[in-house]
Design a protein around this motif. Structure first.
Motif, mmCIF file in Angstrom:
data_model
loop_
_atom_site.group_PDB
_atom_site.id
_atom_site.type_symbol
_atom_site.label_atom_id
_atom_site.label_comp_id
_atom_site.label_asym_id
_atom_site.label_seq_id
_atom_site.Cartn_x
_atom_site.Cartn_y
_atom_site.Cartn_z
ATOM 1 N N ALA A 447 -9.373 -10.288 -2.538
ATOM 2 C CA ALA A 447 -8.554 -11.016 -1.564
ATOM 3 C C ALA A 447 -7.116 -10.523 -1.655
ATOM 4 O O ALA A 447 -6.584 -10.316 -2.748
ATOM 5 C CB ALA A 447 -8.615 -12.509 -1.852
ATOM 6 N N VAL A 448 -6.496 -10.327 -0.501
ATOM 7 C CA VAL A 448 -5.133 -9.808 -0.459
ATOM 8 C C VAL A 448 -4.256 -10.764 0.346
ATOM 9 O O VAL A 448 -4.467 -10.920 1.552
ATOM 10 C CB VAL A 448 -5.076 -8.397 0.179
ATOM 11 N N PRO A 449 -3.277 -11.426 -0.280
ATOM 12 C CA PRO A 449 -2.357 -12.279 0.486
ATOM 13 C C PRO A 449 -1.645 -11.490 1.570
ATOM 14 O O PRO A 449 -1.417 -10.281 1.434
ATOM 15 C CB PRO A 449 -1.376 -12.767 -0.586
ATOM 16 N N ARG A 450 -1.288 -12.170 2.638
ATOM 17 C CA ARG A 450 -0.710 -11.488 3.800
ATOM 18 C C ARG A 450 0.560 -10.728 3.450
ATOM 19 O O ARG A 450 0.750 -9.593 3.888
ATOM 20 C CB ARG A 450 -0.427 -12.505 4.906
ATOM 21 N N THR A 451 1.440 -11.326 2.661
ATOM 22 C CA THR A 451 2.701 -10.639 2.352
ATOM 23 C C THR A 451 2.456 -9.396 1.506
ATOM 24 O O THR A 451 3.140 -8.381 1.668
ATOM 25 C CB THR A 451 3.675 -11.578 1.610
ATOM 26 N N VAL A 452 1.474 -9.453 0.608
ATOM 27 C CA VAL A 452 1.138 -8.279 -0.193
ATOM 28 C C VAL A 452 0.561 -7.195 0.703
ATOM 29 O O VAL A 452 0.877 -5.998 0.555
ATOM 30 C CB VAL A 452 0.156 -8.646 -1.318
ATOM 31 N N ALA A 453 -0.290 -7.602 1.661
ATOM 32 C CA ALA A 453 -0.879 -6.632 2.585
ATOM 33 C C ALA A 453 0.199 -5.923 3.402
ATOM 34 O O ALA A 453 0.154 -4.697 3.590
ATOM 35 C CB ALA A 453 -1.866 -7.336 3.513
ATOM 36 N N VAL A 454 1.181 -6.686 3.867
ATOM 37 C CA VAL A 454 2.272 -6.085 4.643
ATOM 38 C C VAL A 454 3.075 -5.112 3.774
ATOM 39 O O VAL A 454 3.408 -4.001 4.207
ATOM 40 C CB VAL A 454 3.185 -7.186 5.220
ATOM 41 N N ALA A 455 3.390 -5.529 2.537
ATOM 42 C CA ALA A 455 4.153 -4.653 1.640
ATOM 43 C C ALA A 455 3.390 -3.365 1.355
ATOM 44 O O ALA A 455 3.975 -2.271 1.342
ATOM 45 C CB ALA A 455 4.461 -5.392 0.342
ATOM 46 N N LEU A 456 2.081 -3.479 1.139
ATOM 47 C CA LEU A 456 1.271 -2.283 0.884
ATOM 48 C C LEU A 456 1.247 -1.363 2.102
ATOM 49 O O LEU A 456 1.399 -0.136 1.968
ATOM 50 C CB LEU A 456 -0.154 -2.687 0.508
ATOM 51 N N ALA A 457 1.069 -1.940 3.278
ATOM 52 C CA ALA A 457 1.026 -1.125 4.497
ATOM 53 C C ALA A 457 2.346 -0.397 4.710
ATOM 54 O O ALA A 457 2.375 0.809 5.021
ATOM 55 C CB ALA A 457 0.700 -2.008 5.699
ATOM 56 N N ILE A 458 3.458 -1.100 4.515
ATOM 57 C CA ILE A 458 4.770 -0.469 4.685
ATOM 58 C C ILE A 458 4.973 0.610 3.633
ATOM 59 O O ILE A 458 5.502 1.704 3.927
ATOM 60 C CB ILE A 458 5.889 -1.523 4.620
ATOM 61 N N GLY A 459 4.568 0.340 2.396
ATOM 62 C CA GLY A 459 4.719 1.328 1.336
ATOM 63 C C GLY A 459 3.933 2.600 1.611
ATOM 64 O O GLY A 459 4.422 3.711 1.384
ATOM 65 N N VAL A 460 2.707 2.442 2.105
ATOM 66 C CA VAL A 460 1.886 3.616 2.434
ATOM 67 C C VAL A 460 2.524 4.416 3.564
ATOM 68 O O VAL A 460 2.633 5.656 3.497
ATOM 69 C CB VAL A 460 0.458 3.175 2.816
ATOM 70 N N VAL A 461 2.978 3.717 4.604
ATOM 71 C CA VAL A 461 3.628 4.402 5.731
ATOM 72 C C VAL A 461 4.912 5.101 5.267
ATOM 73 O O VAL A 461 5.189 6.242 5.665
ATOM 74 C CB VAL A 461 3.935 3.402 6.863
ATOM 75 N N ALA A 462 5.687 4.437 4.410
ATOM 76 C CA ALA A 462 6.925 5.038 3.911
ATOM 77 C C ALA A 462 6.633 6.283 3.078
ATOM 78 O O ALA A 462 7.357 7.287 3.170
ATOM 79 C CB ALA A 462 7.703 4.017 3.084
ATOM 80 N N SER A 463 5.580 6.255 2.266
ATOM 81 C CA SER A 463 5.219 7.431 1.466
ATOM 82 C C SER A 463 4.844 8.600 2.363
ATOM 83 O O SER A 463 5.251 9.751 2.119
ATOM 84 C CB SER A 463 4.054 7.092 0.531
#
Length: 488
Positions: A447-463
């Motif tokens: 399970a992934v909380p919404r804020t963690v999911a957003v942070a992960l998505a932004i981090g992947v895009v930024a990388s």
């Protein structure tokens, strides 16, 4: 300019005070995130004012140059991702009974205070103020490492305090000796520790005293950067700290501590010649690389694996700093940024795997790609970033470091470093393959909380974005190298 510096410092302080008074609420949590965004925004805004020389504020206590801007941007990006993910982390901890309202209040207030201390450390023009700020990060993060109050967390917290306090005490002695040398070289007593004053009087510093001061400062701040010989705290602290805190510590605190060494190196080199600090950085950097690579081959814990990877990268950064060329320092700074984002993604993804399995053992984590596309992709991207594969930015940064070492005629160090990196590469690839692609029968849901999911998505895009186009930052990194006296 002074207003932007103050905003970068006061925003997280204000968020810390607000959380301490009002407790952990959605409003205070958002205030902490906004303080991180403010740091990033101030860094970007200050970048538009950076020229060939440094500018000062508050009577010379604060400094803005390209290195300051670079570090503010790194802090801002990593902190924005980590604090946003912290909302989901704390909410989950509260719902599962792992913490209470008092613990959540402390977590939020300390996280914002940690951010403020790092900002002061990179903006300070006085190395005495820098020392105070770095010491403050030790005190603050000790409580964050022990946030869960388990036996392992408390042991790691005490180990972190003891080892880093020894390191910071050594750095304090080096600071005192450098002050003594500067005052005897004619520097005004009230400003003898200002970086611009030290630079102006560097030729008059006593070589023996400065050599001793430089060695102590390298060892002391190297302890906070996770470098040999005071590196033993890092794996324990990163393994026990909450995932967003581990992201902050690994992704940016290590680099903040090492940026102080980069600041001091030109002063010591001018007084003693370039050989002393270069030799120290090479020995410490290579020793750290060897230890990290060997530990990566035997570790069975995912968070400790990420921690040893941080050691490996800090060792490589130390070797790059030893080259001392413009290309080497610029590549080093690109490496710091790319590593900070990539490691943040990994620790946040690792935190969700820990929560799902109630374990950090690599053997317990399998088939992640099939069980959670988001966590699987995040873990895969983070590992590929650390492996230095194209198109990600660490491929370009490592290529730049290789070229700088070859240009500085440090082929032996390059060969030894590449051998250890190859060992670390194989270990990381093996463990990541097991976790991403192994059999997943009976594995629990992720399970992934919404804020963690957003942070992960932004981090992947930024990388990905940084790897595809780091061009806009190339000029900033080159100016930063010039600001610390890098050779052409």
């Amino acid at each position: 300019m002074a207003g932007l510096l103050l905003a970068a410092i006061l925003a997280p302080i204000g968020a810390s005070v607000a959380t301490a008074i009002a407790g952990w609420r959605r409003a205070t949590a958002i205030a902490i995130v906004l303080s991180a965004v403010t740091v990033l925004g101030c860094g970007v805004a200050l970048g538009t004012h950076v020229g060939s020389g440094a500018r000062f504020a508050w009577g010379g206590l604060l400094r803005v140059d390209a290195l300051t801007v670079t570090m503010l941007i790194v802090i801002g990006i990593v902190a924005t991702l980590a604090t946003w993910a912290s909302i989901g982390y704390v909410d989950t901890e509260l719902s599962h009974g792992h913490t209470d309202a008092r613990g959540a209040r402390g977590y939020g207030a300390l996280t914002a205070a940690f951010l403020a201390a790092m900002v002061v450390a990179v903006c300070a023009n006085n190395i005495g103020v820098t020392w105070v700020a770095i010491e403050a990060t030790t005190v603050i993060t000790a409580f964050l490492v022990g946030h869960r109050h388990t036996r392992g967390a408390l042991e790691a917290s005490w180990k972190y305090v003891v080892i880093c306090s020894v390191g910071i005490a050594i750095a304090f002695l080096g600071t005192v000796l450098l002050y003594y040398a500067a005052e005897h070289a004619g520097a005004p007593a009230a400003a003898a520790l200002n970086l611009d004053v030290l630079t102006a009087h560097a030729h008059g510093l006593h070589p023996g005293t400065t050599r001793l001061a430089g060695g102590l400062l390298l060892i002391g701040y190297g302890a906070k950067a996770g470098l040999f010989p005071f590196h033993t705290w890092l794996a324990d602290a990163h393994g026990q700290a909450p995932a967003p805190v581990s992201a902050l510590m690994s992704g940016v605190l290590l680099a903040v501590a090492f940026s102080t060494v980069i600041r001091i190196k030109p002063v010591v080199d001018t007084a003693t010649g370039p050989t002393f600090m270069r030799s120290g950085l090479l020995v410490i950097g290579l020793a750290t690389l060897v230890i990290a690579a060997l530990m990566l081959t035997v570790t069975s814990d995912i968070k400790r694996m990420f921690a040893y990877s941080s050691m490996e990268n800090m060792g490589l950064i130390a070797i790059a700093a030893a080259a001392g060329t413009t290309l080497g320092i610029a590549a080093l700074l690109l490496h710091v940024l790319a590593h900070g984002i990539g490691k943040t993604v990994l620790f946040l993804a690792g935190g969700q795997l820990q929560a799902a399995h109630n374990s950090t053992a690599i053997a317990d984590i399998t088939a992640v790609l099939r069980r959670s596309r988001l966590i699987g992709v995040s873990l895969a991207v983070g590992v590929i970033v650390l492996l230095g594969l194209p198109p990600f930015a660490m491929f370009a940064s490592e290529l730049g470091i290789v070229r700088s070492l070859a240009g500085a005629r440090l082929g032996w160090a390059l060969g030894a470093g590449m051998l250890m990196i190859a060992v670390a590469f194989a270990a990381l690839a093996r463990n990541a393959g097991r976790m991403l692609l192994g059999g997943g029968g009976g594995a629990p849901p992720i399970a992934v909380p919404r804020t963690v999911a957003v942070a992960l998505a932004i981090g992947v895009v930024a990388s990905i974005a940084l790897g595809i186009s780091a061009g806009p930052l190339a000029g900033l990194f080159t100016m930063a190298a010039a600001s610390v006296g890098a050779a052409p």
